[in-house]
Structure formats: structure tokens, C-alpha cells
Write a protein that holds these residues in place. Structure first.
Motif, mmCIF file in Angstrom:
data_model
loop_
_atom_site.group_PDB
_atom_site.id
_atom_site.type_symbol
_atom_site.label_atom_id
_atom_site.label_comp_id
_atom_site.label_asym_id
_atom_site.label_seq_id
_atom_site.Cartn_x
_atom_site.Cartn_y
_atom_site.Cartn_z
ATOM 1 N N LEU A 27 -18.781 -5.693 -4.383
ATOM 2 C CA LEU A 27 -17.755 -6.344 -5.201
ATOM 3 C C LEU A 27 -17.811 -7.862 -5.040
ATOM 4 C CD1 LEU A 27 -14.721 -3.955 -4.608
ATOM 5 C CD2 LEU A 27 -16.332 -3.951 -6.502
ATOM 6 N N LEU A 28 -18.416 -8.306 -3.941
ATOM 7 C CA LEU A 28 -18.525 -9.746 -3.703
ATOM 8 C C LEU A 28 -19.742 -10.349 -4.394
ATOM 9 C CD1 LEU A 28 -17.744 -9.783 0.115
ATOM 10 C CD2 LEU A 28 -16.314 -10.761 -1.660
ATOM 11 N N TYR A 29 -20.765 -9.523 -4.606
ATOM 12 C CA TYR A 29 -21.990 -10.055 -5.205
ATOM 13 C C TYR A 29 -21.819 -10.246 -6.717
ATOM 14 C CZ TYR A 29 -24.333 -8.590 -0.886
ATOM 15 O OH TYR A 29 -24.709 -8.434 0.416
ATOM 16 N N LYS A 63 -17.701 -5.563 10.111
ATOM 17 C CA LYS A 63 -18.410 -4.752 9.120
ATOM 18 C C LYS A 63 -19.714 -5.421 8.726
ATOM 19 C CE LYS A 63 -17.177 -1.482 5.789
ATOM 20 N NZ LYS A 63 -17.244 -0.416 6.725
ATOM 21 N N GLN A 123 -22.772 -6.368 6.612
ATOM 22 C CA GLN A 123 -22.951 -6.418 5.162
ATOM 23 C C GLN A 123 -24.415 -6.451 4.761
ATOM 24 O OE1 GLN A 123 -19.730 -8.649 2.979
ATOM 25 N NE2 GLN A 123 -19.468 -9.520 5.005
ATOM 26 N N LEU A 134 -17.757 -13.968 2.037
ATOM 27 C CA LEU A 134 -16.870 -13.330 3.019
ATOM 28 C C LEU A 134 -17.714 -12.779 4.153
ATOM 29 C CD1 LEU A 134 -14.211 -11.940 4.026
ATOM 30 C CD2 LEU A 134 -14.705 -10.090 2.457
ATOM 31 N N ILE A 189 -18.315 -18.046 -3.634
ATOM 32 C CA ILE A 189 -17.521 -17.644 -2.460
ATOM 33 C C ILE A 189 -18.368 -16.791 -1.527
ATOM 34 C CG2 ILE A 189 -15.349 -17.631 -3.756
ATOM 35 C CD1 ILE A 189 -15.692 -14.405 -3.180
ATOM 36 N N THR A 224 -5.964 -8.153 4.641
ATOM 37 C CA THR A 224 -5.542 -7.829 3.269
ATOM 38 C C THR A 224 -5.481 -9.103 2.422
ATOM 39 O OG1 THR A 224 -4.257 -5.970 4.074
ATOM 40 C CG2 THR A 224 -3.697 -6.785 1.895
ATOM 41 N N TYR A 252 -8.524 0.596 -4.926
ATOM 42 C CA TYR A 252 -9.429 0.415 -3.780
ATOM 43 C C TYR A 252 -8.756 -0.453 -2.710
ATOM 44 C CZ TYR A 252 -13.657 -0.870 -1.224
ATOM 45 O OH TYR A 252 -14.600 -1.078 -0.244
ATOM 46 N N THR A 253 -8.862 -0.011 -1.459
ATOM 47 C CA THR A 253 -8.229 -0.773 -0.373
ATOM 48 C C THR A 253 -9.259 -1.445 0.523
ATOM 49 O OG1 THR A 253 -8.243 1.110 1.141
ATOM 50 C CG2 THR A 253 -6.303 0.861 -0.260
ATOM 51 N N VAL A 306 0.983 4.857 1.137
ATOM 52 C CA VAL A 306 0.220 5.636 2.116
ATOM 53 C C VAL A 306 0.766 7.048 2.212
ATOM 54 C CG1 VAL A 306 -0.649 5.660 4.484
ATOM 55 C CG2 VAL A 306 -0.028 3.496 3.425
ATOM 56 N N LYS A 334 -8.962 -10.179 1.694
ATOM 57 C CA LYS A 334 -9.579 -9.289 0.694
ATOM 58 C C LYS A 334 -9.069 -9.610 -0.706
ATOM 59 C CE LYS A 334 -10.180 -5.175 3.582
ATOM 60 N NZ LYS A 334 -9.491 -3.917 3.869
ATOM 61 N N LYS A 357 3.877 0.632 2.452
ATOM 62 C CA LYS A 357 3.665 -0.310 3.548
ATOM 63 C C LYS A 357 3.393 -1.690 2.945
ATOM 64 C CE LYS A 357 0.873 -0.979 7.687
ATOM 65 N NZ LYS A 357 1.929 -1.703 8.363
ATOM 66 N N ILE A 387 -5.856 -1.954 6.478
ATOM 67 C CA ILE A 387 -4.881 -2.910 5.938
ATOM 68 C C ILE A 387 -5.016 -4.222 6.720
ATOM 69 C CG2 ILE A 387 -2.457 -3.407 5.657
ATOM 70 C CD1 ILE A 387 -2.015 -0.385 5.341
ATOM 71 N N ILE A 412 -11.718 -8.485 -3.625
ATOM 72 C CA ILE A 412 -12.060 -7.088 -3.326
ATOM 73 C C ILE A 412 -10.914 -6.156 -3.722
ATOM 74 C CG2 ILE A 412 -12.507 -5.456 -1.429
ATOM 75 C CD1 ILE A 412 -14.066 -7.670 -0.048
ATOM 76 N N ILE A 413 -9.708 -6.568 -3.422
ATOM 77 C CA ILE A 413 -8.564 -5.723 -3.793
ATOM 78 C C ILE A 413 -7.597 -6.497 -4.685
ATOM 79 C CG2 ILE A 413 -8.734 -4.218 -1.768
ATOM 80 C CD1 ILE A 413 -6.379 -5.704 -0.562
ATOM 81 N N HIS A 414 -6.810 -5.737 -5.406
ATOM 82 C CA HIS A 414 -5.858 -6.334 -6.344
ATOM 83 C C HIS A 414 -4.487 -6.461 -5.677
ATOM 84 C CE1 HIS A 414 -8.111 -5.806 -10.270
ATOM 85 N NE2 HIS A 414 -8.910 -5.316 -9.347
ATOM 86 N N SER A 425 -17.212 -2.910 -0.695
ATOM 87 C CA SER A 425 -16.695 -4.291 -0.709
ATOM 88 C C SER A 425 -17.799 -5.315 -0.911
ATOM 89 C CB SER A 425 -15.968 -4.598 0.605
ATOM 90 O OG SER A 425 -14.899 -3.725 0.768
ATOM 91 N N ARG A 426 -18.940 -5.106 -0.219
ATOM 92 C CA ARG A 426 -19.982 -6.134 -0.315
ATOM 93 C C ARG A 426 -20.522 -6.236 -1.740
ATOM 94 N NH1 ARG A 426 -25.375 -3.913 2.807
ATOM 95 N NH2 ARG A 426 -25.512 -1.970 1.713
ATOM 96 N N LYS A 485 -13.054 -11.034 -10.802
ATOM 97 C CA LYS A 485 -14.442 -10.898 -10.320
ATOM 98 C C LYS A 485 -15.471 -11.477 -11.291
ATOM 99 C CE LYS A 485 -13.524 -6.616 -7.797
ATOM 100 N NZ LYS A 485 -12.310 -6.122 -8.442
ATOM 101 N N PHE A 500 0.852 -1.191 0.000
ATOM 102 C CA PHE A 500 0.000 0.000 0.000
ATOM 103 C C PHE A 500 0.887 1.241 0.000
ATOM 104 C CE2 PHE A 500 -2.941 -3.070 2.004
ATOM 105 C CZ PHE A 500 -4.038 -2.879 1.185
ATOM 106 N N ASN A 541 -10.794 0.703 -9.168
ATOM 107 C CA ASN A 541 -10.807 -0.592 -8.477
ATOM 108 C C ASN A 541 -9.411 -1.084 -8.132
ATOM 109 O OD1 ASN A 541 -13.123 -2.908 -8.221
ATOM 110 N ND2 ASN A 541 -13.797 -1.013 -9.180
ATOM 111 N N LEU A 542 -8.454 -0.733 -9.006
ATOM 112 C CA LEU A 542 -7.072 -1.145 -8.744
ATOM 113 C C LEU A 542 -6.535 -0.458 -7.494
ATOM 114 C CD1 LEU A 542 -5.562 -1.051 -12.354
ATOM 115 C CD2 LEU A 542 -6.235 -3.057 -11.055
ATOM 116 N N SER A 554 -10.683 -12.812 -1.940
ATOM 117 C CA SER A 554 -12.113 -12.710 -2.271
ATOM 118 C C SER A 554 -12.324 -11.772 -3.463
ATOM 119 C CB SER A 554 -12.908 -12.229 -1.059
ATOM 120 O OG SER A 554 -12.392 -11.013 -0.597
#
Lengths: 331, 243
Positions: B72-74, A104, A106, A99, A97, A63, B238-239, A13, A66, A35, B243, A71-73, B69-70, A89, A11, B235-236, A69
């Protein structure tokens, strides 16, 4: 089902010192730090396996989850989940899948659970019969049938988490990521969630990755653990073996028979092992695993002993030492 | 809602009465007083439909707090899911606009510059549907900047202001200077507010209506083509927060 090769995430930052002048300065020139959240992760997870991902806060567990799943690359490396590249995706991948993030919510807070599940049925295109069967089974297992028609925001934390679990498992995913699913729950609910996950695993055999700070979650649910420290995977193996491999000692505890210990006795204990603790008539010594029988026999011969026990060190202690930075591999 | 419309009407009436009195003319541009007041009312009502269910800062907020995030999972497309949400929210606005129109229009009086007719109403529907879609897609762009910037509120407000002004939500674009007319006709803004309003007021011929619909549809495609790479690049970065 899950195959990870040399996965890395860095990351970038923005770093800003406090104060107005620093804020103004950062408008024109920014300082960035890199980081490393995950460094070269390599592992596989098979069907029906629950793998515990353990690490301190900020170690990179979430991380990693994520990334797996989608969500992040990642910054580098490869991962295949059910044969798919997660961050592409594809719908076929996302249908298989799930998560669950303990920290958090959902679900849609303004809707009752029943409506949220109907919405998810549409999203995942679950056939009505399969949906009814699965919803009925999950609500019975988690004992939340009465709460289905109550707005999510009006449920207790434990009930909400149970609803989150149902929502995540309605479409019968083949891979489930659980990111601290028991965080903040009371002991009874934690146990209910753990029992539920075990019975779900028994019936559906999904591959599961679980992160948790509660050792009881790990001990009850996982036979295999991966320990992650500052982004690096430092242990991947059996939960039991972590002790044999990284804590090559056992603890001997003696209850002496009305015996006062003089200096020479204390010297004998010190020669036989490390970390000698003496409390009135009770003595405990840390002894190398290979010498345990020999040392126990010698102590029985030399002292009048009322009781003697030989214990493995606590798993949590060993893992804590590993996470804290001591690298046993170099010893 | 009704208060909003009442205030709007009073302001319009005071402003345009003064303008007509000062100019001493029956027509300003191609509008008489009743016609321009009808435009003001109708652009307010159609605007409510076009902006109906507006997500405003919802997308940016979801990027900031990680709720994205949610989605992106669906197994669904985020943009389509959000538009479905916006469409679901628009129905109360449609109902309110119909009720308000029914209450006010009978008292507007007759005008030589507008012709309210059922044909206009029917022609207006596809114009409104396309305008609603275009408004949604255009609103996505500044919000997706949230992938890069820490605050996109001001950008979103600026975009909204420009959209309202150049879309004819305040005054008809025909009253803008002559030199700007060419550009205004090409830009997408007029298809958001002015075009559906002129259609409903019977000021657009069938040919112009078809051309307008086509242009609006083309703008929807163009804007989508702009949104897609921004979404992918975002999207690339997105965190998912933290962390």
C-alpha cells in the motif's frame, strides 16, 4: 508538510470469552467493542523537523503513523501530507513518503539487499544515476557495503535494519515515518542508526515522525515531542519545555560536612521542599523551580555544606508520569 | 510432476477403458478412447499453465499478517503487482508442460475425435494467456473476503473445486447433462480449462475460437469490476494488524 486536523480512529473489535461454547455462540451472535485508538489529533510538522511521538503500548502512535502514511483510513478528521490526502494513495504522494517499521520487515527475505534495491528502483522509477549515487551514499553512511549481496534472511537484526533504512530512503522521500526503528538493536547499532538519521536529516531535510520507546532516541533526535495517551494528544512542544511545563521543580542535592542530622534539621528540610531523601551525609530535596535560589541560599547559611548541586528532573521521569496518567494541566 | 501425470494417466486409462467397455460403443459423446485420454493429458498440462504461479492463499495471508501494508506504500497497483509475481512464477510450469507433452503425446496413438496440429498450438496461446488472467482475477475474490472473515481457506478451496469441476478439468463439459450445457457455456469456468484444451486438440473452429476469446476477455473485465469495489471496501476495514 504534514497537517493533521481532528483526526480520529475507532476500531470495532470482536469480543469473545474463552471456551468452546462461547466460540459456538459467537457464530450466531457477536459482541463488539469500540476501541478509540486516536482521538482528535491536531498538529503540524514542518520540513526538516523530527517530531518524536511518545506513548505507552496501545496509546495510538502506530495507528496515527499508519493513517498518515495512507495504510489505514481514519474514522473522522482530516490530514494533508505534502498537500495530499494520504488515504487516497495517489502515486505522486507515495513516491514522496516512506515508512520504516522496526517490528516488521518490509524487504523480500529471499533476495539479497542489492536485488531488493533494484526492485525498488523499478517500483519508484528512480533514474539509474540517481539510484547509484543514493545507494552508494547510504551504504557508506551505514557501512553495509559488504552485506549488499547477502540474502536478507541471513543478515543480523542490525544489518537488516540498516538495509530497511536504505530501502526506505533510496527514493529520497520528503516525509519519513519511523516506527520504532531501533527496537531490538544493540547499543552500538542504535547509535549508528541515530547518527545516520541525523546526517540524513541534515542533507535532505525531510519531515520525520519518530515513535520509539527508547528515550535516548527521542533525546538525541527530536527537539519536539508529541505525547499521546489513550489516543489523545496530551502534549505537543519542545522536549526541554516538557520539564519546565510539567515538572515545575528541581532537585537539590547536598553533601554535608561530617554533620549528624537531628530531628529539627529534618524538619527544616521538609519545610523547604518535598520528597526529602536522607542517606548518611547526603540529602536531596525536590524544590519548586521559583524557590531554588532562595532555598539553596538558606541551606548554605544553616548547614556546613561540602557540595551542593541543582539538577533538572530526568526527561524520561516527567514523560513517564505524563504517559502514566497524571494530568499536570489541571494543577 | 511426472509422477502426478503418470497417476493421472493411469486413472484416466482405467476409468475410460471401463466406461467404453461397459457401453460397448466406439464413441462416448463425441470422443473415442484415445481422444478422451488425449483430452485428460492436455487438460492436465494446460491446467498447469493456467494455474501456474498460483498465489493460492498469498493475498489472504498478507491481509492477515499485515504484509499488505508495504504494497500500500509503494506507488503501484497491488493487483497488478501480484499478477506480475504470478506471471513470473508461471514459466517453470510452461517449461514442464512442454517437456511432458513432448514425452507423452507421441505415444498416445491416433484418434478420430482430436486433431493435434500446429495451428491449434498457435491458437491456444492467446486462449491460455486470457485463461491465466481470468483464473488469477477469479482467485482474488475469495481471498479478499479476508478483509472481513478470519479464515477464508475453506472458501478458497470450495471456489477451486467448483472452478475445476465446472471448468472441465476432470471431464469434458460436453459429457455433462444436456440441460446444463446452456449455463456452462455462459459461465466463465469453461474458459479456464476446457476451452484452451479443445483449441489445442483442434476441436474449435476459428469463429468459435474468436467468440471464446472475446467471452473470456469480457469475463476478465466483469470479474475485475467485481474485484475493484471489494478491494476498495476491504481497504476501508484494513487495520494493518494491531492498533
Amino acid at each position: 508538510m504534514i497537517k493533521v486536523q481532528n483526526l480520529r480512529k475507532v476500531f470495532r473489535v470482536h469480543k469473545k470469552p474463552p471456551g468452546l461454547s462461547a466460540s459456538l455462540k459467537s457464530l450466531f451472535r457477536r459482541d463488539w467493542i469500540e476501541k478509540v485508538a486516536v482521538e482528535g489529533a491536531d498538529f503540524t510538522v514542518e520540513e526538516g523537523e523530527i517530531v518524536g511521538l511518545i506513548g505507552a503500548n496501545g496509546a495510538g502512535k502506530t495507528t496515527l503513523v499508519k493513517m498518515l502514511s495512507g495504510i489505514i483510513h481514519p474514522s473522522a478528521g482530516e490530514a494533508r501530507v505534502l498537500g495530499y490526502n494520504p488515504w487516497e494513495k495517489q502515486d505522486a504522494f507515495r513516491r514522496q513518503i516512506s515508512l520504516i517499521m522496526g517490528q516488521k520487515a518490509q524487504l523480500w527475505w529471499d533476495l539479497p539487499g542489492a536485488d531488493c534495491f533494484q526492485l525498488l528502483r523499478e517500483i519508484y522509477q528512480i533514474p539509474q544515476q540517481q539510484f547509484d549515487h543514493q545507494l552508494n551514499r547510504l551504504t557508506q553512511l551505514l557501512n553495509v557495503g559488504e552485506e549488499l549481496n547477502i540474502q536478507i534472511r541471513r543478515l543480523s537484526l542490525g544489518e537488516r535494519m540498516k538495509m530497511e533504512l536504505i530501502a526506505a530512503l533510496l527514493h529520497s522521500p520528503r516525509v519519513v515515518y519511523l516506527d520504532e526503528p531501533t527496537i531490538g538493536l544493540d547499543i552500538t547499532t542504535q547509535k549508528a542508526v541515530r547518527d545516520f538519521l541525523l546526517s540524513y536529516r541534515k542533507e535532505e531535510s525531510p519531515a520525520m515522525i519518530l515513535t520509539s520507546h527508547y528515550m535516548e532516541d527521542i533525546e538525541r533526535l527530536c527537539e519536539r515531542i508529541i505525547i499521546i495517551r489513550e489516543g489523545e494528544l496530551i502534549y505537543d512542544g519542545s522536549l526541554r519545555k516538557v520539564i519546565e511545563q510539567y515538572a515545575p521543580y528541581k532537585r537539590l542535592t547536598l553533601h554535608l560536612q561530617n554533620q549528624t542530622l537531628d530531628e529539627s534539621s529534618k524538619e527544616i528540610f521538609s519545610k523547604m521542599g518535598e520528597k526529602v531523601k536522607i542517606q548518611s551525609d547526603q540529602v536531596s530535596i525536590q524544590v519548586p523551580r521559583t524557590n531554588v535560589t532562595e532555598v539553596a541560599a538558606e541551606l548554605l547559611r544553616r548547614f556546613k555544606i561540602h557540595d551542593l548541586s541543582i539538577d533538572e528532573p530526568e526527561i524520561s521521569d516527567t514523560i513517564e508520569i505524563l504517559m502514566g496518567g497524571k494530568d499536570f494541566r489541571q494543577e | 510432476m511426472f509422477v502426478n501425470l503418470a497417476v493421472q494417466l493411469v486413472v484416466l486409462w482405467a476409468l475410460w477403458t471401463a466406461v467404453f467397455a461397459e457401453s460397448g460403443k466406439e464413441l462416448v459423446g463425441e470422443w473415442d478412447l484415445t481422444g478422451i485420454l488425449s483430452y485428460g493429458v492436455m487438460v492436465f498440462l494446460t491446467g498447469r499453465v493456467v494455474r501456474g504461479g498460483d498465489l493460492q492463499m498469498a493475498v489472504a495471508s498478507e491481509i492477515y499478517d499485515g504484509s499488505l501494508s508495504r504494497y500500500l506504500l509503494y506507488p503501484l497497483h497491488y493487483g497488478v503487482a501480484k499478477y506480475a509475481q504470478q506471471l513470473g512464477n508461471v514459466f517453470p510450469n510452461i517449461l514442464q508442460s512442454i517437456v511432458m507433452a513432448a514425452c507423452i503425446l507421441p505415444f498416445m496413438g491416433s484418434s478420430s475425435s482430436v486433431d493435434l496440429h500446429v495451428t491449434g498450438l498457435l491458437m491456444c496461446m492467446p486462449s491460455l494467456i486470457l485463461a491465466h488472467l481470468l483464473f488469477y482475477i477469479m482467485g482474488l475474490l475469495p481471498q479478499l473476503v479476508a478483509f472481513w472473515a478470519d479464515n477464508v481457506w475453506s472458501l478458497s478451496v470450495l471456489m477451486r473445486f467448483i472452478t475445476m469441476l465446472l471448468g472441465g478439468a476432470t471431464i469434458p463439459l460436453s459429457l455433462f447433462p444436456e440441460w446444463s450445457q446452456g449455463a456452462l457455456a455462459i459461465l466463465p469456468f469453461r474458459y479456464l480449462f476446457e476451452f484452451p484444451t479443445l483449441v489445442i486438440l483442434g476441436k474449435v473452429s476459428v469463429n468459435d475460437w474468436l467468440t471464446g476469446l472475446l467471452t473470456c476477455a469480457v469475463w476478465c473485465v466483469v470479474m475485475s469490476l467485481l474485484v475493484i469495489p471489494v478491494w476498495r471496501r476491504g481497504n476501508l476495514r484494513y487495520t494493518g494488524v494491531g492498533i
